[in-house]
Design a protein around this motif. Structure first.
Motif, PDB file in Angstrom:
ATOM      1  N   HIS A 190       0.824  -1.218   0.000  1.00  0.00           N
ATOM      2  CA  HIS A 190       0.000   0.000   0.000  1.00  0.00           C
ATOM      3  C   HIS A 190       0.855   1.264   0.000  1.00  0.00           C
ATOM      4  CE1 HIS A 190      -4.183  -1.643   1.070  1.00  0.00           C
ATOM      5  NE2 HIS A 190      -3.400  -2.709   0.919  1.00  0.00           N
ATOM      6  N   THR A 191       1.953   1.234  -0.708  1.00  0.00           N
ATOM      7  CA  THR A 191       2.801   2.422  -0.817  1.00  0.00           C
ATOM      8  C   THR A 191       3.594   2.359  -2.109  1.00  0.00           C
ATOM      9  OG1 THR A 191       4.506   3.754   0.298  1.00  0.00           O
ATOM     10  CG2 THR A 191       4.718   1.368   0.469  1.00  0.00           C
ATOM     11  N   ALA A 192       3.746   3.477  -2.760  1.00  0.00           N
ATOM     12  CA  ALA A 192       4.633   3.552  -3.921  1.00  0.00           C
ATOM     13  C   ALA A 192       6.064   3.489  -3.412  1.00  0.00           C
ATOM     14  CB  ALA A 192       4.399   4.854  -4.687  1.00  0.00           C
ATOM     15  N   ALA A 193       6.857   2.546  -3.927  1.00  0.00           N
ATOM     16  CA  ALA A 193       8.204   2.371  -3.421  1.00  0.00           C
ATOM     17  C   ALA A 193       9.068   1.694  -4.469  1.00  0.00           C
ATOM     18  CB  ALA A 193       8.200   1.541  -2.130  1.00  0.00           C
ATOM     19  N   TRP A 210      -6.131   2.592   0.087  1.00  0.00           N
ATOM     20  CA  TRP A 210      -5.578   3.517   1.074  1.00  0.00           C
ATOM     21  C   TRP A 210      -4.066   3.419   1.044  1.00  0.00           C
ATOM     22  CZ3 TRP A 210      -2.687   0.771   4.504  1.00  0.00           C
ATOM     23  CH2 TRP A 210      -3.116  -0.500   4.906  1.00  0.00           C
ATOM     24  N   THR A 211      -3.412   4.424   1.623  1.00  0.00           N
ATOM     25  CA  THR A 211      -1.957   4.522   1.564  1.00  0.00           C
ATOM     26  C   THR A 211      -1.354   4.285   2.942  1.00  0.00           C
ATOM     27  OG1 THR A 211      -2.021   6.036  -0.311  1.00  0.00           O
ATOM     28  CG2 THR A 211      -0.032   6.074   1.046  1.00  0.00           C
ATOM     29  N   LEU A 212      -0.296   3.493   2.982  1.00  0.00           N
ATOM     30  CA  LEU A 212       0.433   3.236   4.215  1.00  0.00           C
ATOM     31  C   LEU A 212       1.128   4.509   4.689  1.00  0.00           C
ATOM     32  CD1 LEU A 212       1.185   0.620   5.919  1.00  0.00           C
ATOM     33  CD2 LEU A 212       3.376   0.714   4.703  1.00  0.00           C
ATOM     34  N   VAL A 213       1.039   4.783   5.975  1.00  0.00           N
ATOM     35  CA  VAL A 213       1.723   5.950   6.538  1.00  0.00           C
ATOM     36  C   VAL A 213       3.187   5.587   6.793  1.00  0.00           C
ATOM     37  CG1 VAL A 213       1.835   7.547   8.485  1.00  0.00           C
ATOM     38  CG2 VAL A 213      -0.385   6.851   7.561  1.00  0.00           C
ATOM     39  N   VAL A 214       4.085   6.305   6.123  1.00  0.00           N
ATOM     40  CA  VAL A 214       5.529   6.090   6.240  1.00  0.00           C
ATOM     41  C   VAL A 214       6.200   7.447   6.443  1.00  0.00           C
ATOM     42  CG1 VAL A 214       7.608   5.242   5.073  1.00  0.00           C
ATOM     43  CG2 VAL A 214       5.430   4.052   4.736  1.00  0.00           C
TER      44      VAL A 214
END
Length: 259
Positions: A190-193, A210-214
């Motif tokens: 759940h994140t662009a990486a 939804w997007t992971l909080v990092v």
């Protein structure tokens, strides 16, 4: 040059919110001045494996170019196979869902990294044998991309890193045997990486849902208000470059296309 759109983690669950977010992604893809040569969807299409969710995904992502799917840990193999791949039930509904497609001079391997009933992942013997056989086929000479749900590397957050690909060494050995695989494309986190593994780029598509909080925050794991994310991969002469884009609304997508 081959242009591939890449989305992941739709988690369609019958709610208006999930539907609207996938509609945003679809509207953005329609707005592109040059249509992609294919769309890759790397798993967690349905949130609970419901047949209606796969039918909805198929309807919303219907396009004049190939749309390629592989399952995630929230998907049901047999239902995905029946609803999105048009395969009839043969009594082996839990066999891996692996498909290959030739796009221009590029072979795309959509691989099943799931373990039915579990959140973590594994490339099992059937899938690794299928990859070997596919790449040995003269029809699939030249550069290849391997797409699956679980990334083979930790992403630096305790949530996705607690349910990883459990046998990355198997993948590393396979990549060393097949230098024509130029990159590994995944979702799940759940994140662009971007990272690297076995001397290959590992490119994670952002999630639709939804997007992971990092960096990690104990009080908040998910940013449910973050815009929908999409990856665009350009492949040319055995090289890949990735652009990440976000879509705030369907209106924004329509404006981008001049509608």
């Amino acid at each position: 040059m081959t242009l591939l759109a890449h989305i992941s983690d739709l988690h369609l669950d019958g709610t208006p919110r999930a539907t609207e977010r996938l509609e945003r992604a679809a509207a953005y893809l329609r707005s592109l001045p040059t249509p992609p040569d294919a769309l890759l969807v790397t798993g967690d299409i349905a949130d609970r494996g419901n047949p209606a969710a796969y039918r909805e995904a198929g309807k919303l992502l219907d396009a004049p170019y190939p749309v390629l799917f592989c399952p995630g840990n929230h998907d049901a193999r047999g239902v995905l196979r029946a609803e999105l791949l048009g395969e009839t039930e043969d009594g082996r509904h839990d066999r891996p869902v692996n498909t290959a497609r030739r796009i221009n001079d590029l072979t795309i391997l959509m691989c099943d990294s799931t373990i039915p009933g579990r959140e973590d992942g594994r490339l099992d013997e059937a899938t690794t044998a299928w990859i070997e056989d596919t790449l040995a086929d003269p029809e699939h000479t030249g550069p290849a991309l391997l797409a699956m749900h679980h990334p083979p590397v930790p992403v630096g957050h305790p949530l996705p890193d607690s349910v990883p690909l459990t046998n990355p060494d198997t993948l590393a050995e396979l990549l060393h045997r097949h230098p024509q695989i130029i990159a590994v494309l995944t979702g799940h986190a759940h994140t662009a990486a971007a990272s690297s593994f076995a001397s290959r780029p590992v490119l994670l598509a952002p999630a639709v849902t939804w997007t992971l909080v990092v960096p990690p925050r104990p009080e908040q794991i998910a940013d449910r208000e973050a815009p929908v994310g999409i990856a665009l991969h350009l492949v040319d002469d055995g090289r890949i470059i990735t652009h990440f884009r976000t879509v705030e609304s369907i209106v924004a997508s329509a404006a981008a296309s001049g509608e």
